[in-house]
Each structure stands twice: as C-alpha cells, then as structure tokens.
Write a protein that holds these residues in place. Structure first.
Motif, PDB file in Angstrom:
ATOM      1  N   HIS A   9      42.985 -39.043 -42.214  1.00 10.92           N
ATOM      2  CA  HIS A   9      43.325 -37.740 -41.638  1.00 10.92           C
ATOM      3  C   HIS A   9      43.702 -37.838 -40.164  1.00 10.92           C
ATOM      4  CE1 HIS A   9      42.940 -34.854 -44.892  1.00 10.92           C
ATOM      5  NE2 HIS A   9      42.137 -35.755 -45.426  1.00 10.92           N
ATOM      6  N   GLY A  10      43.235 -38.885 -39.494  1.00 11.09           N
ATOM      7  CA  GLY A  10      43.729 -39.119 -38.140  1.00 11.09           C
ATOM      8  C   GLY A  10      45.220 -39.410 -38.169  1.00 11.09           C
ATOM      9  N   LEU A  55      47.280 -38.548 -40.606  1.00 13.60           N
ATOM     10  CA  LEU A  55      47.991 -37.343 -41.063  1.00 13.60           C
ATOM     11  C   LEU A  55      48.131 -36.330 -39.933  1.00 13.60           C
ATOM     12  CD1 LEU A  55      46.527 -36.812 -44.658  1.00 13.60           C
ATOM     13  CD2 LEU A  55      48.861 -37.444 -44.049  1.00 13.60           C
ATOM     14  N   ALA A  56      47.080 -36.179 -39.127  1.00 15.22           N
ATOM     15  CA  ALA A  56      47.162 -35.238 -38.002  1.00 15.22           C
ATOM     16  C   ALA A  56      48.282 -35.651 -37.046  1.00 15.22           C
ATOM     17  CB  ALA A  56      45.829 -35.182 -37.268  1.00 15.22           C
ATOM     18  N   ARG A 102      48.159 -27.421 -40.830  1.00 15.70           N
ATOM     19  CA  ARG A 102      47.739 -28.657 -41.492  1.00 15.70           C
ATOM     20  C   ARG A 102      47.278 -29.712 -40.490  1.00 15.70           C
ATOM     21  NH1 ARG A 102      48.973 -29.604 -46.874  1.00 15.70           N
ATOM     22  NH2 ARG A 102      49.985 -27.887 -47.977  1.00 15.70           N
ATOM     23  N   GLU A 103      47.907 -29.733 -39.328  1.00 15.21           N
ATOM     24  CA  GLU A 103      47.451 -30.677 -38.298  1.00 15.21           C
ATOM     25  C   GLU A 103      46.008 -30.351 -37.913  1.00 15.21           C
ATOM     26  OE1 GLU A 103      49.644 -30.669 -34.630  1.00 15.21           O
ATOM     27  OE2 GLU A 103      48.252 -32.057 -33.663  1.00 15.21           O
ATOM     28  N   ALA A 104      45.711 -29.062 -37.763  1.00 12.46           N
ATOM     29  CA  ALA A 104      44.358 -28.652 -37.405  1.00 12.46           C
ATOM     30  C   ALA A 104      43.355 -29.062 -38.486  1.00 12.46           C
ATOM     31  CB  ALA A 104      44.311 -27.144 -37.185  1.00 12.46           C
ATOM     32  N   ILE A 105      43.757 -28.943 -39.741  1.00 13.25           N
ATOM     33  CA  ILE A 105      42.871 -29.334 -40.848  1.00 13.25           C
ATOM     34  C   ILE A 105      42.553 -30.829 -40.763  1.00 13.25           C
ATOM     35  CG2 ILE A 105      42.758 -29.667 -43.350  1.00 13.25           C
ATOM     36  CD1 ILE A 105      44.373 -27.050 -43.625  1.00 13.25           C
ATOM     37  N   SER A 106      43.581 -31.634 -40.649  1.00 19.07           N
ATOM     38  CA  SER A 106      43.364 -33.081 -40.619  1.00 19.07           C
ATOM     39  C   SER A 106      42.647 -33.508 -39.345  1.00 19.07           C
ATOM     40  CB  SER A 106      44.696 -33.821 -40.756  1.00 19.07           C
ATOM     41  OG  SER A 106      45.139 -33.831 -42.097  1.00 19.07           O
ATOM     42  N   ARG A 107      42.957 -32.856 -38.236  1.00 17.10           N
ATOM     43  CA  ARG A 107      42.304 -33.218 -36.980  1.00 17.10           C
ATOM     44  C   ARG A 107      40.795 -32.938 -37.071  1.00 17.10           C
ATOM     45  NH1 ARG A 107      45.084 -36.400 -33.992  1.00 17.10           N
ATOM     46  NH2 ARG A 107      46.846 -34.983 -33.832  1.00 17.10           N
ATOM     47  N   ILE A 110      38.937 -33.024 -39.727  1.00 20.71           N
ATOM     48  CA  ILE A 110      38.326 -34.070 -40.550  1.00 20.71           C
ATOM     49  C   ILE A 110      38.225 -35.370 -39.774  1.00 20.71           C
ATOM     50  CG2 ILE A 110      38.637 -35.504 -42.613  1.00 20.71           C
ATOM     51  CD1 ILE A 110      40.004 -33.075 -43.933  1.00 20.71           C
ATOM     52  N   ALA A 111      39.277 -35.714 -39.061  1.00 26.11           N
ATOM     53  CA  ALA A 111      39.302 -36.976 -38.313  1.00 26.11           C
ATOM     54  C   ALA A 111      38.241 -36.985 -37.201  1.00 26.11           C
ATOM     55  CB  ALA A 111      40.682 -37.210 -37.732  1.00 26.11           C
ATOM     56  N   ASP A 112      37.994 -35.826 -36.611  1.00 26.15           N
ATOM     57  CA  ASP A 112      37.072 -35.746 -35.483  1.00 26.15           C
ATOM     58  C   ASP A 112      35.627 -35.472 -35.898  1.00 26.15           C
ATOM     59  OD1 ASP A 112      39.507 -34.097 -33.296  1.00 26.15           O
ATOM     60  OD2 ASP A 112      39.244 -36.187 -33.894  1.00 26.15           O
TER      61      ASP A 112
END
Lengths: 136, 75
Positions: free
Chosen positions: A72-73, A75-76, B59-64, B66-68
């Motif tokens: 997801h990093g 993907l973001a 979608r960027e906010a969703i993935s960010r 999860i990543a963070d």
C-alpha cells in the motif's frame, strides 16, 4: 517476471503516429483511465489475499501484514503520481504538443505496479493477478 | 494508428485467467468505462479526468493509511 509497460508503449506509439493533438489527448485520456483501472484492481483485490482474510489462501501463499503495508505504500505513491498524470492530461491545452511529463509519469506508475506484483507471494494467485493486470 | 481496444483486452484477460469474482467484475467495469470514452469529445475527456483525479485522492488516502499504520508487536 516483468510488468509489460503496455500503457507507456501504447501512449508513445499513439503520439508517434502523427495524429492531431486533440486525438492524442483523447488517447492519453484512455491511457489514464486504463492505468487507473490497473491500480484500482490491485488496491481492491489485494486485501482479499491478506493472511487471515476469509478469501485468502493459506500461508505462505497469503500476504503478510508487513508486505500488506509495503504494497500500500507503493500504491499510495502510484495514486499520487497518477493524479499528477491525470492533471497534466486534463490541463493539456488544445492544439499543443503533449506534456513531456506524461511518459515519465506512466513509467513511474508501471514501475510501482511491478513492485506491487513482485511483493506478492509466489504461486498461482500471483500468476493470475499478474496476467489480469497485463503483466508477464 | 488505431486506438487499442482496451475493452477487448480486459475482457480477454478476464476470460483467459479466471481470478476472483471481484477482480473480473472490476475489469469488466473498467472495460465499460473505457468503452464509454470511445468517441468522447474534449469536455467528456475532461470530465473523466476530473473524476479520476478525485478518486485518486480518495484511494491514495486509503493506501497511505494502511502503509502508515503501526503493526502490533510480535507475540
């Protein structure tokens, strides 16, 4: 296993065809939508494969929590670049040459998608998702 | 130079490599969205790009997120 940069190649070929600028913008728009489609499929499908999900395969074929974060990093970052790509195409003035940033953005998105695919555990799930996204 | 028919490409991928129903359904939806762009003019393309930009932010906010997220400590 390399992700075929079909989006980038298609766009470059379209520009090289010598078509008018308005048609090139339309082709670029279709390319943007196609690229977004690949990202959306990856983002929406990946959670189904995370270890513990009802739809996930058994370990080690499922995605671990740390790989899930890593994916997801990527993907973001890809969505951030895609937004810049879509903005560049949207703001492309009529009758003007294509913005030089478009192929660069497409290449970056392709690379990030490849990293996502490379992060998946080896097996039939990875093979199927790679094929669905046009990978190799 | 003919425009690549993404609808056909995506449908072909969905048929040759069956995956999850979610992925196939989404690929079909994407194919329809791309087909809908066929013959679109400047404003229709602009509208599609604006929609893509808005959804990219979501979608960027969703993935960010999860990543963070902080992983729980290992047992």
């Amino acid at each position: 296993m390399r992700f075929k940069p079909f989006l980038l190649v298609a766009f470059v070929l379209a520009l090289a065809s010598g078509g008018c600028a308005s048609k090139a913008r339309h082709i670029a728009t279709v390319t943007v939508v196609s690229a977004k489609g690949a990202l959306d499929i990856a983002q929406d499908t990946e959670p189904l494969l995370v270890c513990g999900a009802a739809s996930a395969p058994a370990a080690p074929a499922c995605i671990t929590a740390d790989v899930h974060k890593k994916i997801h990093g990527n993907l973001a970052d890809a969505y951030s670049i895609h937004k810049q790509l879509a903005t560049a195409v949207r703001d492309w003035p009529q009758g003007q040459p294509a913005p030089a940033t478009i192929p660069t953005y497409l290449a970056q998105i392709t690379e990030l998608l490849q990293r996502v695919l490379d992060s998946l555990p080896p097996g039939s799930v990875k093979d199927r998702l790679t094929a669905l996204l046009g990978g190799k | 130079m003919p425009t690549l028919n993404w609808t056909v490409i995506l449908q072909f991928l969905g048929q040759v490599v069956p995956f999850t129903i979610a992925a196939e359904t989404e690929a079909e939806a994407i194919g329809r969205a791309i087909a809908a762009l066929r013959g679109a003019g400047f404003q229709e393309d602009t509208n599609a790009l604006n929609a893509a930009i808005a959804d990219d932010e979501r979608r960027e906010a969703i993935s960010r997120a999860i990543a963070d997220a902080t992983l729980p400590p290992a047992a």
